[in-house]
Design a protein around this motif. Structure first.
Motif, PDB file in Angstrom:
ATOM      1  N   ARG A   1      -4.384 -76.831  -1.149  1.00 54.86           N
ATOM      2  CA  ARG A   1      -3.770 -76.732  -2.537  1.00 54.86           C
ATOM      3  C   ARG A   1      -4.591 -75.847  -3.277  1.00 54.86           C
ATOM      4  N   ARG A   2      -6.195 -75.641  -3.103  1.00 53.93           N
ATOM      5  CA  ARG A   2      -6.839 -74.960  -3.910  1.00 53.93           C
ATOM      6  C   ARG A   2      -8.077 -74.837  -2.890  1.00 53.93           C
ATOM      7  N   THR A   3      -8.709 -73.244  -3.096  1.00 57.49           N
ATOM      8  CA  THR A   3      -9.776 -73.168  -2.306  1.00 57.49           C
ATOM      9  C   THR A   3     -10.844 -72.355  -3.272  1.00 57.49           C
ATOM     10  N   THR A   4     -12.172 -72.446  -3.269  1.00 59.51           N
ATOM     11  CA  THR A   4     -13.081 -71.651  -3.846  1.00 59.51           C
ATOM     12  C   THR A   4     -14.105 -71.151  -2.853  1.00 59.51           C
ATOM     13  N   ARG A   5     -14.350 -71.884  -1.772  1.00 59.30           N
ATOM     14  CA  ARG A   5     -15.120 -71.405  -0.855  1.00 59.30           C
ATOM     15  C   ARG A   5     -14.883 -70.137  -0.202  1.00 59.30           C
ATOM     16  N   ARG A   6     -16.348 -69.416   0.074  1.00 59.79           N
ATOM     17  CA  ARG A   6     -16.287 -67.869   0.492  1.00 59.79           C
ATOM     18  C   ARG A   6     -15.949 -68.135   1.961  1.00 59.79           C
ATOM     19  N   THR A   7     -15.180 -67.226   2.551  1.00 64.68           N
ATOM     20  CA  THR A   7     -15.138 -67.227   4.036  1.00 64.68           C
ATOM     21  C   THR A   7     -15.039 -65.623   4.375  1.00 64.68           C
ATOM     22  N   GLY A   8     -15.146 -65.257   5.577  1.00 71.10           N
ATOM     23  CA  GLY A   8     -15.142 -63.860   6.098  1.00 71.10           C
ATOM     24  C   GLY A   8     -16.469 -63.132   6.334  1.00 71.10           C
ATOM     25  N   ARG A   9     -16.529 -61.893   6.225  1.00 66.81           N
ATOM     26  CA  ARG A   9     -17.782 -61.218   6.525  1.00 66.81           C
ATOM     27  C   ARG A   9     -18.422 -61.425   5.248  1.00 66.81           C
TER      28      ARG A   9
END
Length: 160
Positions: free
Chosen positions: A106-114
């Protein structure tokens, strides 16, 4: 310069919602941030390049013997981090991989990726003695100072 004013405030009943506002104020902020991002992308030419990604939070401190870099990398595995030292520039790169989820996100504020973190160390260093450890989501890199840049204590002798 004059600004337009809404004149329907007096006609509103106590407890009624403001026209145009949804029931979830956070949804309004999400929409606003999306519009601002689109505006910046169209005028400036885009956000941070994908190859570079985001930068982790980090502290750089100095002791008598070394420079210490502590970078917050929660959820990052040791094999997904690369550290390079070129002259006095330290570069930490890697990737925080998205974890598999069940259900609907529903919602995400975590950083992912490079990610990439760069810092230029202020003095001469001993590149052979660099060490790094990843513990409890914090990467600690210790870069020893070169012998000639370490401070040394000068004793004072009496002139008698």
């Amino acid at each position: 310069m004059t600004h337009p004013v809404r004149r329907d405030r007096a006609s509103r009943q106590p407890g009624s919602r403001i026209p145009g506002w949804s029931g979830d104020p956070l949804a309004e902020f999400d929409d606003l941030f999306g519009r601002i991002g689109s505006l910046l992308e169209s005028t400036v030419g885009g956000a941070v390049p994908e190859a570079r990604g985001w930068a982790p939070l980090a502290d750089v401190s100095e002791t008598d013997d070394a420079y210490l870099i502590e970078a917050d990398l929660p959820g990052v595995k040791q094999d997904d981090v690369d550290i390079e030292l070129s002259e006095r520039e330290l570069v930490i790169t890697g990737e925080l991989k998205e974890r598999e989820r069940t259900g609907v996100l529903r919602r995400t504020t975590r950083r992912t990726g490079r990610f990439e973190y760069r810092t230029l160390l202020p003095g001469e260093i001993d590149a052979e003695g660099v060490s790094a450890a990843l513990k409890e989501g914090v990467l600690t890199v210790s870069v020893p100072k070169a012998e000639r840049t370490k401070p040394r204590h000068i004793p004072i002798t009496s002139a008698d």
